[in-house]
Motif scaffolding. Sequence first.
Motif, mmCIF file in Angstrom:
data_model
loop_
_atom_site.group_PDB
_atom_site.id
_atom_site.type_symbol
_atom_site.label_atom_id
_atom_site.label_comp_id
_atom_site.label_asym_id
_atom_site.label_seq_id
_atom_site.Cartn_x
_atom_site.Cartn_y
_atom_site.Cartn_z
ATOM 1 N N GLU A 199 1.711 1.632 -3.656
ATOM 2 C CA GLU A 199 1.016 1.183 -2.441
ATOM 3 C C GLU A 199 1.931 1.198 -1.224
ATOM 4 O OE1 GLU A 199 -0.889 -2.592 -2.911
ATOM 5 O OE2 GLU A 199 -1.504 -2.689 -0.813
ATOM 6 N N ARG A 208 5.437 -8.262 -2.021
ATOM 7 C CA ARG A 208 4.520 -9.389 -1.804
ATOM 8 C C ARG A 208 5.299 -10.657 -1.479
ATOM 9 N NH1 ARG A 208 1.108 -6.319 -1.316
ATOM 10 N NH2 ARG A 208 -0.337 -5.462 -2.812
ATOM 11 N N GLU A 243 6.937 -10.316 1.998
ATOM 12 C CA GLU A 243 5.924 -10.342 3.057
ATOM 13 C C GLU A 243 5.578 -11.802 3.381
ATOM 14 O OE1 GLU A 243 1.947 -7.637 3.616
ATOM 15 O OE2 GLU A 243 1.925 -9.128 2.011
ATOM 16 N N ASP A 244 5.501 -12.603 2.335
ATOM 17 C CA ASP A 244 5.208 -14.030 2.505
ATOM 18 C C ASP A 244 6.387 -14.743 3.174
ATOM 19 O OD1 ASP A 244 5.280 -16.769 0.142
ATOM 20 O OD2 ASP A 244 4.435 -16.724 2.161
ATOM 21 N N LYS A 245 7.580 -14.505 2.685
ATOM 22 C CA LYS A 245 8.744 -15.227 3.218
ATOM 23 C C LYS A 245 9.010 -14.860 4.671
ATOM 24 C CE LYS A 245 11.574 -16.011 -0.935
ATOM 25 N NZ LYS A 245 11.665 -17.452 -0.828
ATOM 26 N N ASN A 272 6.836 -13.435 6.745
ATOM 27 C CA ASN A 272 5.607 -13.380 7.543
ATOM 28 C C ASN A 272 5.603 -12.087 8.356
ATOM 29 O OD1 ASN A 272 3.168 -14.165 8.671
ATOM 30 N ND2 ASN A 272 4.124 -15.360 10.292
ATOM 31 N N HIS A 273 5.834 -11.010 7.666
ATOM 32 C CA HIS A 273 6.043 -9.719 8.314
ATOM 33 C C HIS A 273 5.696 -8.628 7.313
ATOM 34 C CE1 HIS A 273 7.760 -7.085 11.349
ATOM 35 N NE2 HIS A 273 8.500 -6.500 10.434
ATOM 36 N N SER A 274 5.332 -7.477 7.834
ATOM 37 C CA SER A 274 5.034 -6.368 6.928
ATOM 38 C C SER A 274 5.815 -5.140 7.385
ATOM 39 C CB SER A 274 3.532 -6.065 6.947
ATOM 40 O OG SER A 274 3.142 -5.608 8.237
ATOM 41 N N ILE A 275 5.908 -4.162 6.510
ATOM 42 C CA ILE A 275 6.603 -2.921 6.854
ATOM 43 C C ILE A 275 5.549 -1.856 7.108
ATOM 44 C CG2 ILE A 275 8.296 -1.227 6.096
ATOM 45 C CD1 ILE A 275 9.395 -4.054 6.420
ATOM 46 N N ASP A 276 5.633 -1.266 8.271
ATOM 47 C CA ASP A 276 4.575 -0.359 8.716
ATOM 48 C C ASP A 276 4.695 1.052 8.189
ATOM 49 O OD1 ASP A 276 3.634 -1.476 12.065
ATOM 50 O OD2 ASP A 276 2.998 -2.024 10.053
ATOM 51 N N SER A 284 13.614 -4.651 9.857
ATOM 52 C CA SER A 284 12.342 -4.385 10.527
ATOM 53 C C SER A 284 11.949 -5.542 11.444
ATOM 54 C CB SER A 284 11.252 -4.148 9.474
ATOM 55 O OG SER A 284 9.986 -4.062 10.066
#
Lengths: 376, 972
Positions: B42, B68, B71-73, B75-79, B144
């Motif tokens: 994914e 996962r 992302e929680d820790k 509060n950010h995602s990788i685009d 990031s």
Amino acid sequence: MKIRLLAFLIVFVFANCAKLQLQKKPVIIDDIPNWNMWGGNIARTHVYPGNFLLPAEPVQRVSTSSAVGKTLLAVDGMLFYTTLDGEIHAYDLTKKDEIGHKSMDLHSTLVVQDSVLIIARRYGDDTLFGYNLNSGKIFWHINAGDVDSEPYIDNDQIVVTALYKHIDKYQIMTGERIWKTDLPEHIHSSPASDGKLIFFGCDDNFVYAVDGDDGAIVWKFQTNGAVQAGPSVLDSTVFVGSTDKFFYALDSDNGKLRWKFLTDGQILNGAAVNKSAVVFGTTDEHVYCLNPLNGAVRWKFHAGSVISTTPLICGKTIFFGSLNHFLFALNVETGEEIWKFKTRGRIRTDPIIWGKYLICASEDHDLIIFQSKETE
Amino acid sequence: MRRLGIIFTFLFLMAAQGFSQYYFGRNKVIYNNFTWYILKTEHFDIYYYPEMRELAEIGGAAAEESYRVLEDKFNHSIDRRIPLIFYSNHIHFQQTNTTPSILPEGVGGFFEFIKGRVVIPANGSIPDFKRVIRHELVHVFTHSLHYRILKDHHRTHFPALPLWYVEGLAEYWSIGWNEEAEMFIKDAVLHNYLVPLESMYQIYGTFLMYKEGQAILKYIADQYGEEKIIQLIRNTWKEESFSNVLKLTIQKDYRQFDKEWLYHLKKKYYPIMAQRDFPEMVSQKITFKGINTKPAFFRKNNEPAMAFVSNRIGYSNIYRMMLPDLQFSLKEKEAKIDIVIKGERTADFESFHILNSKIDVNNRGELCFVSKSGATDALYICDVNNSGKKKKFRFPKIVTMFSPSWSPDNQFLVFSGIDFSGKCDLFQLNLRTGNLTRLTNDYFNDRDAVWDATGKFIFFSSDRTSLKNKNYYNLFALRVSSGEIFHLTYGAHNDYAPAISAENKYLAFTSDRDGAMNIWVIKNGLPQKEPLLASRDLNISRDALPPFSLIHSEYEIRKITNFTTGAQDPEWTDDNGLLFTAFENFSFQIQLLNDVPMRYDSSKIAVRDSIFEKTIIPSFDKIVAHSTVTTVKYKPKFNLDVAQSAITQDPMFGTSGGAQLAISDMLGNYQYHFLVFNNAQTRDEFLESFNVAISRLDLSHRTNYAIGLYHFAGRYFNWYDGFFYERWYGGFGSVSYPLSTFERIEGNINFRQSYKEWYGTGYSRSALLLSNFIGYVKDNSLWGPTGPLDGERIDITIGNTTDVRHSNVNFYTIIFDARKYFRLSRQSAFAFRAMTRYNHGKEALPFYMGGSWDLRGYRRWSLWGKKIFLINNELRFPFIDRFLIKFPFGGMTFSAIRGAAFVDVGNAWDDHLTSVLGSAGLGVRFRFGGVLVLRFDFGKKFAFNDLHHLLDTDKFDLQSGYFKQFFFGWDF
């Protein structure tokens, strides 16, 4: 002489280009509710009256100088928004044109009442400003401490939680402090009120209630993590999430726990709440809808990424954004996905509705205005 | 010569490996031709080769799980999709072209910024593999988020996050807090070498900095809240220094934080001294210098001795030492040691895996050990007293090996091996027949294997115990005849390195079951009572059980050491003593515990492990095939690595500008370099003054090659030719074949059209030039702070350049450059260089000499000729260890300031050498910032003006004053 006049005109024009000033009286449309503060009202219910019918199409995309801030305001056909590089903009929703902008150098947030725009800056020497939209001038400014939350205005008074451990109330027209209450730790949480008490969270893991008249602490409730989300108040209940992964419902009079609900992620944003639903998102990629009376799960929805905005309820629909670039719309009764729109970047700005317009913004300098085909 | 032209040409040629004459360096040897595939999950593109498909799926599942969590820790995602490049073992990982650096064994993985790649080797342990994946993904998220914060607030001038924070966060959010971190910090506090935040630059990039960063973030999380860790990144847009960011976030700057944090640590650890001991205070310290590990006991001439592995001189060697008595050890001096096997200098013995692989000596004095030897590890046997003759065993399917151990009858060896799939299992080698038997075959990490005294069982440590979703290393016994495996110990703790005394009397091992790694012992003896209910349920008779089996409920495990820090690798002596490696005062030293039975009998700490239910053999999650997982074969796709431009202003040649571009594929195997610049002085010259070059490098196989085309034109100057114009265009091809990590053969062919015009002479010439060069380079040098201290470097190159059309140019070239470093002590050496460069023939090019890099005392490049020779003699020694300047507003520390005493001779000539120039003097070198060495030399120049009368003092000139020379650059 002609050259001097030309030079003066050039200077005047360009000077005025960097100004945020309403040259005309705003068109007051009585039957369209305004959204003049974060959450829509001092109780921070995040509910917009009416119904926004889907599908909607983007009718305008505004390219911004930087990522848009958390809060959007829409008052009398004007959209106010900030960007993280310190700009404040006003945009005419009906004419689809920018009215003006102002630079504050550092990122700010806004709340507006009539022609007064209150600017709360995240950082700097002076951090709270009263700005007259008609004259385009700052008419007072004070050092209120760094503000990492969203203030509210009630009865010509501003309530602000300041990052460095205090909550204050000021006069809107003078900036004069009415009271100040010190707290043990940083405050990222935005204040909410039921008209008597003011509620907010603190990094010392507590939820506080202070008296609206004098700021005295009335009660406090302990969680197991920093409370950074802003609470919501409805029917004598304070609803708030914590970084300990619990969502709490507390009695607003005495702070006693009515119920709590465990999720798998941190709760960093506020909740949307009405009589039958309290809706919030978490970092575990889910949106939860609970029964506000007992915390029972009505439904939960997996968005595929962190829920990064406070949800907005409008009629039978819930709107929220996530870090995987999607703006979602769900059925508030069933949690079924009705519609979604992919933006260019992560969505961290809370979406709002004004009249037939749905407005959201994404990190990659993109403000999007959707128009519904009809509203009820 | 034109400065910009030199810079670009040099970079171009270096990138194209077009010329080998002027540089050394070790080689990255591509032993294996991997066929790459991409497993698309994914969020990740996972690059792997088919032999390790299953490991890639395990890694894929771990990566998605980590995504996962992070992302929680954050509060950010990788685009973007994240490239993960996996290798099934460290030897394969060392062959990666994703970085040009030679990767040492201590590198467990890295995140590379340019393409956002994460490159990770497995090491036989799945939990370790998952931990490293999590560690590197923390870097991805940190980078990031930080980039986003600064970009959105238009604050791109903020310096990077401090390394202690970046690495500390990666450690803390991948490991948490474990006994290893506890051991390092505790030792640092108790031995007073903990470095405060204000002075963290002193340990920049070291392992201690990693651990301190981890400890600091744990403290911030515990005292101020976990959310403050990310708040530090989110506040970086507000301030210029991280100390101020810390102050904004927790109201304490570096100095204030240090005070609080150090106080907290002292309060935590000082009381421990009441109950625990420093290893050297309660056992006999045998070694004192460098890192010393993996002791193996034997008798030499009936006297006790040990073999061990050490890096005390910089290179890792295997040594032997007679064990000193206690009285001798109290002098804090080492007994005499001898080198058995020299490592890290030749292709056979590249690395002994000093911290991971044990050695063993049998009762015949035969030493067995493992070393990296080319494409894989090899197993060696030799006489520990005379290492001349060696037996070597290599197994094609086993890439890495560890810890060989002798059977009691000396007919077999057992060891751990990692194959292409990444599994670390036990293998048994029959020395008579050469047959290899695989004893285990799974993804559990089986290690530290030893035989019991009967030869019927092999005891080992393995992470096949799973409790509460976590794997733990417990001790097991394998019945050789049947392959059946039994628990010896059991529990949510880690037990390693079983060691069995003579006649199976005692089993010693190390365990962290009480928080620190200490030595525990089980005493053998037949049980008097029936075994516990559990064994009846398991339906195993007592006689069938291995010795020391925990199923015998009477067996007690007793703790015989109570160290503040940790012990490893216990090894029995034949008089009931235990040799072991102790970590103390940030070093690993071998120590001896005498009279272990007495310690066992008097120990007050005893535990019993018991199995109360059948253990569940865990399996590792794999990324399952579903709609978001696909596999494709790798095809190189290129994207930009570097794009830079430069403008120069030269008082003589005016202004010129240019740009350089480099692109490569995801695996770094194929590179393209583009260079363009223009040095036209007028508009008319614009086209003909265009300088352009393009080259392609192929690093995918063992033989590296480069090809390219170029066009260069412009005005030049050198002291030999004066001012001239030259235009040259053509193509080149280069080949480099590494014979080993230390040696290579290089070849280069260059074909170009050249037009050259000398200003003021009216003379010009055209030539179609063909140059061919072939060279041999060797480099096994060991570097100190400012240059090599040990080993040698050799470059021999011959070539020819000829004008194939007009015969205007025809000369041959010989380059010989040999450098040898004679180690005098740990930090001093005598360095010798003999060099000659020889061009002879028509229009032979001159060489230049003079300056701090070769013939000192003479102006840089002030000597030139078609032939040069140079002899350098230099004594290198430490001068000032540390130099601290304290100002009212702060301080600066300079370390490793080194001294030199030198005598140089050499000269340059065209036809006849008539004199020899020289210099002698002293020098100081100072390494600045880790990348730049500043040099200062002073002394006297001299000259022998008549080669036929070298001893004639009338023909000898000595400079009346002194020369002083200040420059930069590494020692030769």
